[in-house]
Design an enzyme around this catalytic site. Structure first.
Site, PDB file in Angstrom:
ATOM      1  N   SER A  61      46.550  41.515  41.212  1.00 45.33           N
ATOM      2  CA  SER A  61      45.761  41.344  39.985  1.00 45.33           C
ATOM      3  C   SER A  61      44.483  40.535  40.156  1.00 45.33           C
ATOM      4  CB  SER A  61      46.607  40.659  38.918  1.00 45.33           C
ATOM      5  OG  SER A  61      47.253  41.621  38.145  1.00 45.33           O
ATOM      6  N   LYS A  64      41.317  42.344  39.556  1.00 45.40           N
ATOM      7  CA  LYS A  64      40.848  42.691  38.211  1.00 45.40           C
ATOM      8  C   LYS A  64      39.527  41.986  37.874  1.00 45.40           C
ATOM      9  CE  LYS A  64      45.497  43.801  36.660  1.00 45.40           C
ATOM     10  NZ  LYS A  64      46.796  43.286  36.233  1.00 45.40           N
ATOM     11  N   TYR A 189      43.178  52.406  40.965  1.00 43.77           N
ATOM     12  CA  TYR A 189      43.786  51.135  40.537  1.00 43.77           C
ATOM     13  C   TYR A 189      44.822  50.654  41.569  1.00 43.77           C
ATOM     14  CZ  TYR A 189      46.686  47.829  38.010  1.00 43.77           C
ATOM     15  OH  TYR A 189      47.415  46.709  37.667  1.00 43.77           O
ATOM     16  N   TYR A 241      48.043  35.098  33.519  1.00 42.69           N
ATOM     17  CA  TYR A 241      49.046  35.823  32.723  1.00 42.69           C
ATOM     18  C   TYR A 241      49.276  35.100  31.395  1.00 42.69           C
ATOM     19  CZ  TYR A 241      49.850  38.019  37.272  1.00 42.69           C
ATOM     20  OH  TYR A 241      49.683  38.677  38.459  1.00 42.69           O
ATOM     21  N   VAL A 259      50.448  39.146  41.760  1.00 44.90           N
ATOM     22  CA  VAL A 259      51.864  39.114  42.124  1.00 44.90           C
ATOM     23  C   VAL A 259      52.100  39.140  43.639  1.00 44.90           C
ATOM     24  CG1 VAL A 259      52.716  40.052  39.941  1.00 44.90           C
ATOM     25  CG2 VAL A 259      52.173  41.615  41.818  1.00 44.90           C
TER      26      VAL A 259
HETATM   27  N1  GLU Z   1      49.644  46.162  41.170  1.00 44.26           N
HETATM   28  C1  GLU Z   1      50.323  45.311  40.247  1.00 44.26           C
HETATM   29  C2  GLU Z   1      50.733  46.120  39.029  1.00 44.26           C
HETATM   30  O1  GLU Z   1      49.964  46.904  38.581  1.00 44.26           O
HETATM   31  C3  GLU Z   1      49.431  44.178  39.875  1.00 44.26           C
HETATM   32  C4  GLU Z   1      50.096  43.207  39.002  1.00 44.26           C
HETATM   33  C5  GLU Z   1      49.668  41.786  39.152  1.00 44.26           C
HETATM   34  O2  GLU Z   1      49.305  41.297  40.235  1.00 44.26           O
HETATM   35  O3  GLU Z   1      49.712  41.119  38.120  1.00 44.26           O
HETATM   36  O4  GLU Z   1      51.808  46.003  38.517  1.00 44.26           O
END
Ligand code: GLU
Length: 305
Positions: A61, A64, A189, A241, A259
């Site tokens: 994430s 992002k 993604y 988060y 994550v």
């Molecule tokens: N690739 C993970 C997902 O889409 C990323 C989630 C994350 O790092 O919060 O679930």
């Protein structure tokens, strides 16, 4: 500085005993739970690092933030924000709920999966390969590391286990928030999440944001000042988060976690920080990583408020 970092690492190493390495993407569970590293790149381009700073892991994430910057650079901002909101969701990162219950059905922000799938869909390119190449090159440029690439084992694992993201993406297409081929958007993604980096890469990317979009090594502009501000602001309000409020109070630094166990933090005009510690709490944040940032923030007076 290295001495301080070593103290921070030693003091907080005990927290690697808590939490779990992510396993909902099967390939991620191969990480070593007691790995721990922290790296600082400061505004004078000094690098300080202790612990597992050369251990590779997937960015997840944290990507992002960078893809949001690209979406804002590739499109009119009004267009971007007609497709994704600016508010914290208060829900888990992979929640689908508000896509139905929100009045607008628009994803709350670009730091949760639904919003990030939208920003990924806004990356421009003449073909899928061109979009992928542009994306990878932007990460390489920000991290000053031409070797950055995709971990294909993690990518395949994500693609295979990503039905929740798939469900969200189809809903987003149905409601007009993404256009075009949904599987292609998802593929990009999954690839962005599977980019392999280390704590040093994260610290360098964080420094580009801390310097308001100026590459401190050669003075080049890598993104506009306003884009860098928007990215940092989303990191502050939504980056950790549904624990972003607590992190803002206790640490007070814009940060984004993933994550894979990484956290990228950016202290305006001072430094980028990269952290790695794959054992996560229930919300998805590295437990020892958050503790180290809290400790470091107090020792170096990094709280921006
Ligand atoms: N690739 C993970 C997902 O889409 C990323 C989630 C994350 O790092 O919060 O679930």
């Amino acid at each position: 500085m290295e001495k301080i970092l070593k103290e921070v690492l030693d003091t907080n190493r005990k927290y690697t005993n808590y939490g779990q390495v992510a396993s909902y993407i099967p390939e991620l569970k191969n990480a070593r739970r007691d790995d721990l590293g922290i790296c600082i790149v400061d505004k004078d381009n000094n690098i300080y690092k202790v612990g597992n700073c050369n251990t590779k892991f997937t960015i997840q994430s944290v990507s992002k933030t960078i893809v949001l910057a690209m979406a804002l650079m590739d499109n009119e901002w009004t267009h971007v924000f007609s497709k994704v909101g600016m508010e914290p969701s208060g829900d888990p990162f992979n929640s689908i709920m508000k896509l139905e219950t929100n009045d607008t059905k628009k994803p709350c922000n670009p730091m949760i999966n639904a919003g990030a799938i939208v920003t990924t869909s806004l990356i421009k390119g003449s073909s899928f390969a061109d979009k992928e190449e542009r994306m990878l090159n932007f990460f390489r440029r920000l991290a000053k590391n031409d070797n950055i690439g995709i971990n294909y084992d993690v990518y395949k694992s994500e693609k295979m286990s990503g039905d929740r993201n798939r469900a969200m993406a189809y809903l987003l297409k149905n409601d007009g928030f993404i256009q075009g081929n949904v599987e292609e958007v998802l593929d990009l993604y999954f690839k962005q999440c599977s980019i392999e980096i280390d704590a040093v890469d994260l610290a360098r990317i964080g420094m580009n944001l801390a310097s308001y979009g100026i590459d401190i090594e050669n003075g080049e502009r890598v993104m506009s000042e306003r884009v860098s501000r928007m990215v940092k602001t989303f990191m502050m309000t939504c980056g950790m988060y549904d624990a972003s409020g607590e992190f803002a109070i206790k640490v007070g630094i814009p940060a984004k976690s993933g994550v894979g166990g990484g956290i990228m933090a950016s202290v305006p005009n001072r430094m980028g920080i990269g952290v790695y510690g794959p054992a996560l709490d229930k919300k998805g944040n590295s437990i020892a990583g958050v503790k180290m940032l809290e400790d470091l923030s107090h020792r170096l007076n990094l709280n921006i408020f």
